[in-house]
Motif scaffolding. Sequence first.
Motif, short mmCIF file in Angstrom:
data_model
loop_
_atom_site.label_atom_id
_atom_site.label_comp_id
_atom_site.label_asym_id
_atom_site.label_seq_id
_atom_site.Cartn_x
_atom_site.Cartn_y
_atom_site.Cartn_z
N SER A 24 2.82 -11.10 -48.67
CA SER A 24 4.28 -11.13 -48.57
C SER A 24 4.90 -11.38 -49.94
O SER A 24 4.29 -12.00 -50.83
N LEU A 25 6.14 -10.94 -50.11
CA LEU A 25 6.85 -11.16 -51.36
C LEU A 25 7.04 -12.64 -51.64
O LEU A 25 6.91 -13.10 -52.78
N VAL A 26 7.35 -13.42 -50.61
CA VAL A 26 7.58 -14.83 -50.83
C VAL A 26 6.31 -15.53 -51.29
O VAL A 26 6.34 -16.44 -52.14
N ARG A 27 5.16 -15.10 -50.81
CA ARG A 27 3.89 -15.70 -51.25
C ARG A 27 3.56 -15.24 -52.67
O ARG A 27 3.05 -16.03 -53.48
N ARG A 28 3.82 -13.97 -52.97
CA ARG A 28 3.56 -13.46 -54.31
C ARG A 28 4.36 -14.21 -55.37
O ARG A 28 3.88 -14.41 -56.49
N HIS A 29 5.57 -14.62 -55.02
CA HIS A 29 6.44 -15.28 -56.00
C HIS A 29 6.43 -16.80 -55.85
O HIS A 29 7.34 -17.47 -56.34
N SER A 30 5.40 -17.33 -55.21
CA SER A 30 5.28 -18.78 -55.09
C SER A 30 4.31 -19.32 -56.14
O SER A 30 3.39 -18.62 -56.55
N LEU A 31 4.56 -20.56 -56.57
CA LEU A 31 3.69 -21.22 -57.54
C LEU A 31 3.51 -22.67 -57.14
O LEU A 31 4.43 -23.30 -56.61
N ALA A 32 2.33 -23.20 -57.41
CA ALA A 32 2.10 -24.64 -57.22
C ALA A 32 1.19 -25.15 -58.32
O ALA A 32 0.26 -24.46 -58.75
N PHE B 202 12.48 -13.81 -54.07
CA PHE B 202 12.93 -15.07 -54.65
C PHE B 202 11.71 -15.96 -54.87
O PHE B 202 10.64 -15.74 -54.29
N THR B 203 11.88 -16.94 -55.72
CA THR B 203 10.78 -17.81 -56.09
C THR B 203 10.83 -19.11 -55.30
O THR B 203 11.90 -19.71 -55.13
N ILE B 204 9.66 -19.56 -54.83
CA ILE B 204 9.50 -20.90 -54.27
C ILE B 204 8.37 -21.58 -55.03
O ILE B 204 7.25 -21.05 -55.10
N ARG B 205 8.67 -22.74 -55.61
CA ARG B 205 7.67 -23.43 -56.42
C ARG B 205 7.57 -24.88 -55.99
O ARG B 205 8.57 -25.50 -55.63
N MET B 206 6.35 -25.40 -56.04
CA MET B 206 6.10 -26.78 -55.60
C MET B 206 5.27 -27.49 -56.66
O MET B 206 4.28 -26.95 -57.16
N THR B 207 5.69 -28.71 -56.99
CA THR B 207 4.93 -29.53 -57.92
C THR B 207 4.67 -30.90 -57.32
O THR B 207 5.44 -31.39 -56.50
N GLY B 208 3.60 -31.52 -57.76
CA GLY B 208 3.24 -32.83 -57.24
C GLY B 208 3.93 -33.98 -57.95
O GLY B 208 3.76 -35.13 -57.56
N CYS B 209 4.72 -33.67 -58.99
CA CYS B 209 5.48 -34.69 -59.72
C CYS B 209 6.60 -33.99 -60.46
O CYS B 209 6.67 -32.75 -60.48
N PRO B 210 7.49 -34.72 -61.12
CA PRO B 210 8.63 -34.09 -61.80
C PRO B 210 8.33 -33.44 -63.14
O PRO B 210 9.23 -32.91 -63.78
N GLY C 57 6.90 -30.72 -63.96
CA GLY C 57 7.32 -29.33 -63.99
C GLY C 57 6.29 -28.32 -64.44
O GLY C 57 6.65 -27.28 -64.99
N CYS C 58 5.01 -28.56 -64.21
CA CYS C 58 3.98 -27.62 -64.67
C CYS C 58 4.09 -26.24 -64.01
O CYS C 58 3.64 -25.26 -64.57
N ALA C 59 4.66 -26.15 -62.83
CA ALA C 59 4.84 -24.86 -62.16
C ALA C 59 6.26 -24.31 -62.38
O ALA C 59 6.72 -23.46 -61.63
N ARG C 60 6.93 -24.80 -63.41
CA ARG C 60 8.27 -24.34 -63.80
C ARG C 60 9.25 -24.36 -62.62
O ARG C 60 9.91 -23.36 -62.33
N PRO C 61 9.40 -25.50 -61.94
CA PRO C 61 10.24 -25.54 -60.74
C PRO C 61 11.73 -25.45 -61.01
O PRO C 61 12.49 -24.98 -60.16
#
Length: 591
Positions: free
Chosen positions: A433-441, A480-488, A490-494
């Motif tokens: 899916s597009l949403v999965r392609r544009h996700s980062l963690a 659209f992009t959905i990004r998740m990080t474990g702290c602030p 910002g390694c996944a450019r949230p």
Amino acid sequence: MSSSSRTKPNRVEQIKAESHFLAGTIHDDLSSDAPTFGKDNLQLLKFHGTYQQDDRDARVSLRRQGKDKAFSMMVRCRIPGGRLTSQQFLAHLDLCDLLGNSTMKITTRQTIQLHGIVKQDLRQTIATINSLGLSTFAACGDVNRNVMCCPAKKCSPVHQAIEQLTNNLAEELAPRTTTYRELWVLDDTTGERHLVEEHSATREMSDTTEPLYGPTYLPRKFKCAVISPDDNCVDVYTQDLGFIAIVQDAHVVGYNIVVGGGMGTTPSNAATFPALAQPMAFCLPEQAIDVAKAVLIVQRDHGNRSDRKVARMKYLIANWGLPKFRTAVEDVLGYSLESPREVVIRQTDDHMGWQSQGDGLWSYGLNIENGRVSDGKTVHLKNALRQLAEFHQEEIRLSANQSLIFCNIPSDKREQFDSILQESQVRSTEKTSLVRRHSLACVALPTCGLAVTEAERRLPLVMDQLEAVLQSLELDRSQFTIRMTGCPNGCARPYTADVALVGKAVDRYTLFVGGTLRGDRLAFLLKDIVASEDIVAELTSLFVAFRNHRLNDETLGDFCHRLGSETLLSLCHQSRESEDFTTALSAKGSL
């Protein structure tokens, strides 16, 4: 005299100053049977491309048994532009099996991380990477790190120019100390290692050892990237230094220089913030390396060496203002720069799927979810990638979306590529899916010492549910992009994403919205605390509001930005009361 030079340097600055160009007592620690390195050496090892970590999942159990933490090393490569040979890629697959935890991580900076390397195997791991023609040196630490560049294989003068500048930046901004080779690299002819002298204090120190960095290197990490104006796939505005090609008649005539980007922030410290790089000037192609060095020198001499939380170059620019910073760069150069030229970043391409290279050959971009390469019970991703690399022994590139691009594929091999993926039950890009392609963690738990909650292990589960929600709302073709990080940090450019979930506490996130796929606008805080079990419901209410109130082909980020937090929260609340919300949310478990 800089303001930072009038304050007491922090402890890391003292460690660097006393390290004799990054040697410290690392050699002594490597010779010891202890499972860990000394505290000071841990700071220096970052420059060598490795961090000490422990398995945080195992901490409680080990403590109950009276045992120490399960320590290991993360090793990160430096791969300019993410360009690898198939042999180099295959060797990393071997290393993660032989010396690591049997998984490999493709990072958001177009490089590779190996996890689970025990201290006793660290030398062998780094030496092997160097034997491949690669290096871990300056992949981490207070230096210029991996230089990013669009990974697309395109046969055009523009792409050739930006790739060459990427290579030149990586070479010219690299540290010069011989310590790295002395510690880790075997002599090509004798097979012996040139060890650092037993007493590192006797090592001669002079300005010629590090003519660009000096004995204390930079106040903090430094990141740069090069792009063409038609594609910001490497998020140039999140970098300390960026070069945007100015193109005329299909050739690069120069570069707009952008400075001062950076994602990391500390919510409890009001002096910290994420920032986008700002256009500073225009330079000719032959001036680009000198400009890069001048920018680095200004940060070296004036960046904050007292407080590492505000030591990135973005804080220097925020304190000085861009005009003063530009003047300082020009003073180092000895000449004035032109003003930035007009340029519009038109799109962001993830380069996934089949794409023509323009030379009769094809590339295939394979989405690697969150960059984790491993074999599961049913999906044999690592095995499939090994087969692909052995079957087609050509260049492989790493994308800024943590994925892989196989290059130089003739038309008659395309069917075989698809077959290998299908036989290993690997989801092709066409079926992603597009949403999965544009996700980062980011990596987050269990290995990152800074993580306060999950990211890489949680986001795929969220994606599973959101795919069904978006399909129910007929938004599954929206990008659209959905990004998740474990702290602030910002390694996944949230902070440039359309939607971002930034770790706040255990199983708690801060919700940001309003960035762009193009990466040219910061997101804003919509909700301070979202529990992990409420993520899908919160985002579903946002998607319902987006579907019902968007203007024409407005993107999700533009929609959020136009409305602002107060109106958007009101619409999300209304969405929760609607039948659309109930229907969409109930679909999350149906696919």
